[in-house]
Design a protein around this motif. Structure first.
Motif, mmCIF file in Angstrom:
data_model
loop_
_atom_site.group_PDB
_atom_site.id
_atom_site.type_symbol
_atom_site.label_atom_id
_atom_site.label_comp_id
_atom_site.label_asym_id
_atom_site.label_seq_id
_atom_site.Cartn_x
_atom_site.Cartn_y
_atom_site.Cartn_z
ATOM 1 N N HIS A 1 0.101 -8.972 8.999
ATOM 2 C CA HIS A 1 1.406 -8.575 8.487
ATOM 3 C C HIS A 1 1.459 -8.540 6.960
ATOM 4 O O HIS A 1 2.291 -7.821 6.395
ATOM 5 C CB HIS A 1 2.492 -9.479 9.054
ATOM 6 C CG HIS A 1 2.632 -9.355 10.543
ATOM 7 N ND1 HIS A 1 2.932 -8.158 11.167
ATOM 8 C CD2 HIS A 1 2.474 -10.271 11.545
ATOM 9 C CE1 HIS A 1 2.976 -8.334 12.473
ATOM 10 N NE2 HIS A 1 2.689 -9.601 12.731
ATOM 11 N N ARG A 2 0.556 -9.293 6.305
ATOM 12 C CA ARG A 2 0.478 -9.174 4.840
ATOM 13 C C ARG A 2 0.006 -7.781 4.463
ATOM 14 O O ARG A 2 0.520 -7.152 3.526
ATOM 15 C CB ARG A 2 -0.486 -10.241 4.276
ATOM 16 C CG ARG A 2 -0.624 -10.157 2.740
ATOM 17 C CD ARG A 2 0.709 -10.454 2.081
ATOM 18 N NE ARG A 2 0.712 -10.237 0.643
ATOM 19 C CZ ARG A 2 1.043 -9.092 0.072
ATOM 20 N NH1 ARG A 2 1.343 -8.026 0.803
ATOM 21 N NH2 ARG A 2 1.080 -8.983 -1.237
ATOM 22 N N MET A 3 -0.971 -7.275 5.187
ATOM 23 C CA MET A 3 -1.483 -5.928 4.906
ATOM 24 C C MET A 3 -0.537 -4.850 5.426
ATOM 25 O O MET A 3 -0.454 -3.760 4.857
ATOM 26 C CB MET A 3 -2.882 -5.788 5.494
ATOM 27 C CG MET A 3 -3.918 -6.593 4.712
ATOM 28 S SD MET A 3 -5.577 -6.589 5.437
ATOM 29 C CE MET A 3 -5.381 -7.856 6.685
ATOM 30 N N GLU A 4 0.193 -5.170 6.474
ATOM 31 C CA GLU A 4 1.215 -4.231 6.972
ATOM 32 C C GLU A 4 2.224 -3.925 5.866
ATOM 33 O O GLU A 4 2.579 -2.759 5.629
ATOM 34 C CB GLU A 4 1.928 -4.845 8.176
ATOM 35 C CG GLU A 4 3.065 -3.986 8.716
ATOM 36 C CD GLU A 4 4.082 -4.782 9.532
ATOM 37 O OE1 GLU A 4 5.021 -4.155 10.056
ATOM 38 O OE2 GLU A 4 3.950 -6.025 9.618
ATOM 39 N N LYS A 5 2.713 -4.969 5.208
ATOM 40 C CA LYS A 5 3.686 -4.767 4.137
ATOM 41 C C LYS A 5 3.100 -3.925 3.014
ATOM 42 O O LYS A 5 3.798 -3.081 2.426
ATOM 43 C CB LYS A 5 4.153 -6.120 3.584
ATOM 44 C CG LYS A 5 5.229 -5.992 2.505
ATOM 45 C CD LYS A 5 5.712 -7.357 2.046
ATOM 46 C CE LYS A 5 6.819 -7.218 1.009
ATOM 47 N NZ LYS A 5 7.338 -8.545 0.576
ATOM 48 N N ASP A 6 1.838 -4.119 2.714
ATOM 49 C CA ASP A 6 1.195 -3.359 1.640
ATOM 50 C C ASP A 6 1.054 -1.882 2.009
ATOM 51 O O ASP A 6 1.105 -1.019 1.130
ATOM 52 C CB ASP A 6 -0.184 -3.966 1.335
ATOM 53 C CG ASP A 6 -0.753 -3.470 0.021
ATOM 54 O OD1 ASP A 6 -0.028 -3.530 -0.998
ATOM 55 O OD2 ASP A 6 -1.915 -3.035 0.009
ATOM 56 N N LEU A 7 0.888 -1.601 3.296
ATOM 57 C CA LEU A 7 0.746 -0.208 3.749
ATOM 58 C C LEU A 7 2.089 0.483 3.925
ATOM 59 O O LEU A 7 2.196 1.700 3.768
ATOM 60 C CB LEU A 7 -0.025 -0.172 5.067
ATOM 61 C CG LEU A 7 -1.516 -0.475 4.999
ATOM 62 C CD1 LEU A 7 -2.082 -0.698 6.396
ATOM 63 C CD2 LEU A 7 -2.264 0.659 4.292
ATOM 64 N N TRP A 8 3.134 -0.284 4.269
ATOM 65 C CA TRP A 8 4.477 0.279 4.489
ATOM 66 C C TRP A 8 5.492 -0.491 3.639
ATOM 67 O O TRP A 8 6.314 -1.249 4.173
ATOM 68 C CB TRP A 8 4.864 0.150 5.957
ATOM 69 C CG TRP A 8 4.195 1.104 6.889
ATOM 70 C CD1 TRP A 8 4.563 2.386 7.175
ATOM 71 C CD2 TRP A 8 3.055 0.832 7.721
ATOM 72 N NE1 TRP A 8 3.729 2.936 8.121
ATOM 73 C CE2 TRP A 8 2.793 2.004 8.477
ATOM 74 C CE3 TRP A 8 2.242 -0.280 7.912
ATOM 75 C CZ2 TRP A 8 1.739 2.081 9.392
ATOM 76 C CZ3 TRP A 8 1.193 -0.204 8.814
ATOM 77 C CH2 TRP A 8 0.946 0.960 9.545
ATOM 78 N N PRO A 9 5.484 -0.328 2.318
ATOM 79 C CA PRO A 9 6.350 -1.150 1.459
ATOM 80 C C PRO A 9 7.759 -0.595 1.262
ATOM 81 O O PRO A 9 8.526 -1.156 0.479
ATOM 82 C CB PRO A 9 5.584 -1.139 0.130
ATOM 83 C CG PRO A 9 4.935 0.213 0.112
ATOM 84 C CD PRO A 9 4.573 0.523 1.544
ATOM 85 N N ALA A 10 8.124 0.464 1.983
ATOM 86 C CA ALA A 10 9.392 1.147 1.712
ATOM 87 C C ALA A 10 10.608 0.235 1.851
ATOM 88 O O ALA A 10 11.603 0.398 1.135
ATOM 89 C CB ALA A 10 9.538 2.358 2.631
ATOM 90 N N ARG A 11 10.572 -0.735 2.752
ATOM 91 C CA ARG A 11 11.725 -1.609 2.973
ATOM 92 C C ARG A 11 11.756 -2.803 2.016
ATOM 93 O O ARG A 11 12.694 -3.597 2.036
ATOM 94 C CB ARG A 11 11.733 -2.118 4.419
ATOM 95 C CG ARG A 11 11.758 -1.031 5.462
ATOM 96 C CD ARG A 11 11.805 -1.597 6.865
ATOM 97 N NE ARG A 11 13.129 -2.078 7.222
ATOM 98 C CZ ARG A 11 13.409 -2.770 8.329
ATOM 99 N NH1 ARG A 11 12.433 -3.094 9.169
ATOM 100 N NH2 ARG A 11 14.644 -3.153 8.594
ATOM 101 N N ALA A 12 10.706 -2.939 1.204
ATOM 102 C CA ALA A 12 10.625 -4.062 0.267
ATOM 103 C C ALA A 12 11.284 -3.702 -1.060
ATOM 104 O O ALA A 12 11.273 -2.546 -1.482
ATOM 105 C CB ALA A 12 9.172 -4.451 0.037
ATOM 106 N N GLU A 13 11.849 -4.691 -1.708
ATOM 107 C CA GLU A 13 12.460 -4.475 -3.009
ATOM 108 C C GLU A 13 11.468 -4.835 -4.119
ATOM 109 O O GLU A 13 10.880 -5.912 -4.104
ATOM 110 C CB GLU A 13 13.722 -5.324 -3.154
ATOM 111 C CG GLU A 13 14.844 -4.931 -2.203
ATOM 112 C CD GLU A 13 16.091 -5.758 -2.422
ATOM 113 O OE1 GLU A 13 16.121 -6.521 -3.424
ATOM 114 O OE2 GLU A 13 17.017 -5.644 -1.607
ATOM 115 N N LYS A 14 11.281 -3.925 -5.034
ATOM 116 C CA LYS A 14 10.418 -4.143 -6.204
ATOM 117 C C LYS A 14 9.031 -4.643 -5.791
ATOM 118 O O LYS A 14 8.510 -5.608 -6.348
ATOM 119 C CB LYS A 14 11.067 -5.144 -7.170
ATOM 120 C CG LYS A 14 12.411 -4.684 -7.708
ATOM 121 C CD LYS A 14 13.015 -5.733 -8.641
ATOM 122 C CE LYS A 14 14.372 -5.270 -9.173
ATOM 123 N NZ LYS A 14 15.002 -6.280 -10.063
#
Length: 386
Positions: A222-235
């Motif tokens: 899931h750490r790498m998931e966020k890096d591949l799909w960062p659209a929902r993350a802020e900054k």
């Protein structure tokens, strides 16, 4: 669209559960293999800290205000032997296991986080068999062998797929990595309860950001998931290629350890049946709610894989169930089929629609089908080891 919150409100799966620590000093009698557990927000009281070997039933009541879980571990918490999750306040659930003599550890987890409230538990040698009756010996042996082969096959495919994912991710080939991500994780999700039984590996490989403990380093899928799909993350600041390599290599190394450990496992029919129920609890607590794949929204791939694994576990013990409780066997068959029909409605190409495209009514239909299956599935273990 706040689907996770909506789905969480819709799902009320009857999950089995238990608790531990601050245990009472009483001991279960030689003929009493039922242990009552009272779980509160800061304590776990068992009616006994000792029981005779054989079929044990933990009746767990959540007398607290937080959703709780109950675990039975091997000594030193090296591996989970049985668990029940998602026990809401005021609910009572059962964990049924077939336990040989030995030293164990129980744990209640109010809030479903952390190491939980733990206590020692002893199973004495009663001389009773801890497997099915003699006339079922052949069916039991076949079930245990078939399930072991299935788990090993999924583990091997997970290792091969993870190597391919890691290669693409380290090379910066995001398109290939994104395509591989849900496909490879299918093999993890089909045997998730087995993989999670190794308490030292699971947090390193499958921790979600929302579930991190204070000071816990976030690694794994899931750490790498966020890096591949960062659209929902802020900054969000993307990982460097060097950082990618560190996370990817760590995941592959842990997957190799997992594959090796799985190769050393042997399964019993109660573990197989509890695994089926446990996988459906995973569906209820993480997949229907849309919380598992927060960044990629590929929850339905995981959902299907959990159902695949739960159904496989059910199928290998089904011949035993047909003898012991044909009515339950027929009900489970029908409800697995009904749930699969709901899932098939969301297929798209070789995979599924992403979870953000599901309407509130579609999520409710999935939740209802999960609930309808989970209730009778909670009786599977007791039926196959009766």
């Amino acid at each position: 669209m706040r689907l996770p919150l909506l789905a969480a409100a819709l799902v009320a799966v009857p999950a089995l559960s238990a608790c531990t620590q601050n245990a009472s000093s009483g001991e279960a009698g030689e003929d009493d293999r039922t242990i009552t557990v009272s779980s509160t927000d800061d304590a776990c009281e068992l009616s006994g800290t000792e029981a005779p070997s054989g079929k044990l039933t933990f009746d767990v009541t959540n007398d607290g205000s937080k959703v709780t879980e109950f675990y039975l571990y091997t000594e030193n918490a090296e591996r989970v032997l049985g668990e029940v999750e998602n026990i809401g306040p005021g609910l009572t659930r059962q964990l049924v296991v077939s336990a040989p003599a030995g030293t164990y550890l129980t744990a209640c987890k109010p809030g479903m986080k952390g190491d939980g409230i733990r206590a020692d538990f002893t199973v004495t040698d009663s001389g009773a068999k801890v497997a099915a009756s003699a006339d079922e010996a052949e069916l039991v042996e076949h079930a245990e062998e078939e399930y072991g082969e299935f788990v090993q096959e999924q583990s091997d495919q997970l290792l091969t797929g993870t190597a391919a994912f890691v290669k693409a991710y380290k090379a910066g080939d995001d398109r290939a990595a994104k395509a591989l991500y849900p496909e490879v994780r299918t093999h993890w999700e089909r045997i998730e309860t087995v993989a999670e039984s190794f308490g030292d590996l699971d947090p390193k490989m499958d921790a979600r950001e929302a579930d991190l403990e204070p000071g816990q380093k976030w690694t794994g899928w899931h750490r790498m998931e966020k890096d591949l799909w960062p659209a929902r993350a802020e900054k969000y600041e993307s990982l460097t290629m060097k950082q990618r390599a560190v996370y990817a290599d760590d995941l592959l190394a842990n997957t190799k350890v997992l594959d090796h450990r799985i190769g050393e496992l042997e399964f019993t029919v109660d573990q197989i049946a509890n695994g089926s129920r446990g996988l459906m609890e995973e569906v209820a607590t993480g997949k229907v709610t849309g919380e598992e794949e927060y960044w990629s929204r590929t929850d339905l791939w995981d959902f299907q894989a959990n159902v695949d694994g739960a159904k496989k576990a059910f199928e290998v013990v089904e011949p035993i169930l047909e003898q012991n409780d044909p009515e339950l066997e027929e009900t489970l068959d029908e409800r697995f089929d009904a749930l699969q029909e709901q899932l098939d409605a969301h297929r798209e190409g070789d995979g599924f629609r992403t979870y953000d495209y599901l309407s509130a009514e579609e999520v409710k239909q999935l939740a209802d089908a999960v609930n309808a299956l989970s209730e009778p599935l909670s009786h599977l273990t007791a039926a196959v080891i009766s």
